[in-house]
Design a protein around this motif. Sequence first.
Motif, short mmCIF file in Angstrom:
data_model
loop_
_atom_site.label_atom_id
_atom_site.label_comp_id
_atom_site.label_asym_id
_atom_site.label_seq_id
_atom_site.Cartn_x
_atom_site.Cartn_y
_atom_site.Cartn_z
N TYR B 36 -36.54 41.96 -5.73
CA TYR B 36 -37.26 40.85 -6.32
C TYR B 36 -38.50 40.53 -5.48
CZ TYR B 36 -33.48 39.79 -9.57
OH TYR B 36 -32.56 39.84 -10.59
N GLN B 38 -41.27 37.40 -4.79
CA GLN B 38 -41.42 35.96 -4.98
C GLN B 38 -42.71 35.46 -4.35
OE1 GLN B 38 -38.50 33.39 -3.08
NE2 GLN B 38 -38.66 31.91 -4.74
N PRO B 44 -38.03 33.98 -8.10
CA PRO B 44 -38.03 35.44 -7.86
C PRO B 44 -38.21 36.19 -9.17
CG PRO B 44 -36.16 34.37 -6.77
CD PRO B 44 -36.77 33.36 -7.69
N LEU B 46 -37.95 39.98 -10.98
CA LEU B 46 -37.38 41.32 -10.85
C LEU B 46 -38.50 42.35 -10.83
CD1 LEU B 46 -34.86 43.14 -10.81
CD2 LEU B 46 -34.93 43.12 -13.31
N PHE B 89 -37.14 40.35 -1.74
CA PHE B 89 -35.71 40.26 -1.52
C PHE B 89 -35.02 41.47 -2.11
CE2 PHE B 89 -35.28 35.94 -0.01
CZ PHE B 89 -36.37 35.27 -0.54
#
Lengths: 115, 114
Positions: B36, B38, B44, B46, B89
């Motif tokens: 992810y 952000q 976030p 995808l 992430f």
Amino acid sequence: DAGITQSPRHKVTETGTPVTLRCHQTENHRYMYWYRQDPGHGLRLIHYSYGVKDTDKGEVSDGYSVSRSKTEDFLLTLESATSSQTSVYFCAIRPGSGQGNLEQYFGPGTRLTVT
Amino acid sequence: QQQVKQSPQSLIVQKGGIPIINCAYENTAFDYFPWYQQFPGKGPALLIAIRPDVSEKKEGRFTISFNKSAKQFSLHIMDSQPGDSATYFCAASIAGAGSYQLTFGKGTKLSVIP
């Protein structure tokens, strides 16, 4: 934001007061999730729902409850807010069914400050 | 117990460079690995995801490399741009689990310098 809205977007509340955050989706997806995001912790699952009135706990569920009376709405309630619940809360939906599609899409978030 | 370990915490690269972000997992039952992106004040988003039956997946300038035996996966960003500056992430999930919940790494803040 995958048809997800969260309300309120920002909230400041006092310790000990109840707080309810709302997640609303427009696509009638079965799975919905509440995560919290804190510096140094990434995102952690609080509760999730797999249908109307079907919910279960996640990793950090203490102090939180949820309800889902309609497919489109998933509510997160802090019964008595504490300073440790100051965080950014994200709702997510999973459009897929079964094991084929595991993608999750996140809403814009709610920044909650407990003073 | 942290089930997905992400490194580095922060990363600074020059425009055009190839930042690499690494994640390691412990639970061999994980079988879905998304990344992810952000931006500040946003949720976030995808970026790209991989299942363990392939060792590499590319989408535009983003590539996931997956090493099942080492229980590691990484994100490569080709020809990085200042607009790629964000927090990234990694995450993992189990297809057969009832919740399909995502377990996240702690994030990597990427800065791409012009």
